[in-house]
Motif scaffolding. Structure first.
Motif, PDB file in Angstrom:
ATOM      1  N   GLY A   1     161.336  25.990 -20.922  1.00 53.04           N
ATOM      2  CA  GLY A   1     161.897  25.904 -22.104  1.00 53.04           C
ATOM      3  C   GLY A   1     161.196  25.122 -23.241  1.00 53.04           C
ATOM      4  N   GLN A   2     161.435  25.361 -24.400  1.00 54.99           N
ATOM      5  CA  GLN A   2     160.856  24.728 -25.544  1.00 54.99           C
ATOM      6  C   GLN A   2     162.054  24.333 -26.646  1.00 54.99           C
ATOM      7  OE1 GLN A   2     157.387  24.413 -26.009  1.00 54.99           O
ATOM      8  NE2 GLN A   2     157.636  23.321 -27.724  1.00 54.99           N
ATOM      9  N   VAL A   3     161.609  22.818 -26.973  1.00 54.98           N
ATOM     10  CA  VAL A   3     162.396  22.287 -27.960  1.00 54.98           C
ATOM     11  C   VAL A   3     161.588  22.063 -29.370  1.00 54.98           C
ATOM     12  CG1 VAL A   3     164.305  20.500 -28.522  1.00 54.98           C
ATOM     13  CG2 VAL A   3     164.261  21.903 -26.253  1.00 54.98           C
ATOM     14  N   SER A   4     161.858  22.173 -30.254  1.00 57.58           N
ATOM     15  CA  SER A   4     161.257  21.836 -31.476  1.00 57.58           C
ATOM     16  C   SER A   4     162.309  21.255 -32.502  1.00 57.58           C
ATOM     17  CB  SER A   4     160.590  22.916 -32.359  1.00 57.58           C
ATOM     18  OG  SER A   4     159.647  23.599 -31.257  1.00 57.58           O
ATOM     19  N   LEU A   5     161.498  20.229 -33.420  1.00 58.94           N
ATOM     20  CA  LEU A   5     162.430  19.512 -34.401  1.00 58.94           C
ATOM     21  C   LEU A   5     161.569  19.331 -35.607  1.00 58.94           C
ATOM     22  CD1 LEU A   5     164.530  17.591 -34.585  1.00 58.94           C
ATOM     23  CD2 LEU A   5     162.856  15.583 -34.015  1.00 58.94           C
ATOM     24  N   GLY A   6     162.584  19.710 -36.667  1.00 60.11           N
ATOM     25  CA  GLY A   6     161.872  20.004 -37.971  1.00 60.11           C
ATOM     26  C   GLY A   6     162.632  20.633 -38.920  1.00 60.11           C
TER      27      GLY A   6
END
Length: 384
Positions: free
Chosen positions: A289-294
């Motif tokens: 998984g990959q979680v990004s914030l922006g």
């Protein structure tokens, strides 16, 4: 024919005769791991984190929703933001957080397993400069133009499509069993206007530094072939632009390659995809998984049929849909219309008469759009 040819022919036949199914043994752990995906908007736009479990290779579906988890976004200064589960395995984030802090995601599953992300710092995604479409003989190309900067070089685009769906035959009447008669449809009973929705199926990536002044000019978002159902009347697309950090780019590039070349996110081993999520309890629990914030930048675009005419939409599945030439007379309304499978489509008024004495019928599958789409107009929808 040469002797060599017959030798090859014999060997091929022998190999085919000896062919047996190959059913490899796969460790259960390799086919049962947590999958985490999401891009959380830091300025309060509704965004979702999806949790699921990969399924065994012989299962009917590729994944199963991971429900009942406790998901929080935690800041370096101690604030915590709880994500509410709004659908099975889908957790909603709606918080305006500071772009000056770092954060990490924490996940606690129903069975007590704990996962978290590496530290993330929100990325301020540049604005979408332009969103428009081009029409040619092949159909419609939807595109955007944007510009990267020193803080945001790599982009991921996703989109949501919504369009009006009409049945082949419009049916303004309804049989009312309470009065034993046919009447006009009232508000809330209409079945001639529905809406379909689809999320983007593709992974769209681009690096702005490949272009002069980091301008990504007319990046193709999607293509709609001429005659496609989506522009049978009015079509809308919401394009979301998301800047990615370097590690996220690697994840999405590997995922894109695997899904396009192999056809499934679960084809490669978890260790080959990786991401920024890890197990707190130990490395023996694989996770992908990959979680990004922006900041997520969005543009909504509408395309009407008049913008692309002639479009020539025609679904061959409904080519046999007709309004029958033999009317259903009033004394037969109940046995014909009561089940709902046959609908009163057109009023029958005898030549020279003024009274409706029956209705020409059609099949429900030809006149009821709710069989294929939602009759509820989306909150964002604009008619003009």
């Amino acid at each position: 024919m040469s002797k060599a040819f017959w030798t090859v022919f014999f060997l091929v036949g022998l190999l085919q005769a000896c062919r047996t199914p190959f059913d490899p043994e796969v460790a259960s752990q390799a086919s049962d791991f947590l999958v985490v995906e999401g891009y959380l908007d830091s300025e309060g736009k509704a965004s979702k984190l999806k949790l699921s479990r990969s399924a065994p290779l012989d299962a009917e579906g590729p994944f199963v929703a991971e429900t009942g988890a406790t998901v929080t976004l935690n800041s370096a200064s101690g604030e915590s933001y709880l994500l509410d589960e709004v659908e099975d395995g889908s957790y909603l984030f709606e918080a305006n957080v500071s772009e000056e802090q770092s954060y990490y995601l924490e996940i606690v599953l129903r069975n007590g397993e704990r996962y978290r992300s590496t530290e993330m710092r929100p990325i301020v995604t540049p604005d979408i400069i332009d969103a428009d479409f081009l029409l040619d003989e092949e159909g419609v190309e939807v595109f955007i133009t944007t510009q990267g900067d020193q803080f945001a070089d790599d982009f991921l685009w996703t989109y949501d499509e919504t369009w009006i769906y009409r049945p082949r035959i419009r049916v303004p009447y309804i049989y009312d069993a309470a009065i034993g008669n046919v009447r006009d449809r009232r508000e809330g009973e209409h079945i001639d206007l529905c809406f379909k929705n689809e999320e983007s199926p593709d992974i769209l990536l681009e690096t702005s530094s490949r272009f002069e002044e980091q301008v990504v000019f007319r990046q193709t978002i999607t293509e709609i072939p001429r005659g496609d159902e989506r522009i049978m009347e009015r079509y809308s697309i919401l394009i979301s632009q998301k800047a990615l950090e370097e590690d996220a780019v690697k994840f999405w590039e590997i995922l894109k390659k695997n899904t396009e070349d192999i056809g499934s996110i679960f084809s490669p081993l978890p260790s080959l995809i990786g991401g920024n999520i890890f197990s707190v309890d130990g490395l023996d629990r694989p996770v992908v998984g990959q979680v990004s914030l922006g900041v997520v930048r969005q543009k909504r675009l509408y395309i009407d049929l008049v913008d692309v005419s002639p479009w020539n939409y025609l679904d061959p599945e409904f080519n046999d849909c007709v309004v029958e030439q033999e009317p259903v007379l009033s004394r037969f309304y109940d046995p014909v219309f009561v089940s709902g499978g046959v609908l009163p489509a057109r009023a029958h008024i005898p030549e020279g008469g003024t009274m409706v004495i029956g209705y020409f019928p059609t099949s429900r599958r030809c006149g009821d759009c709710t069989l294929y789409a939602s009759p509820i107009k989306p909150d964002f929808w604009e008619d003009e």
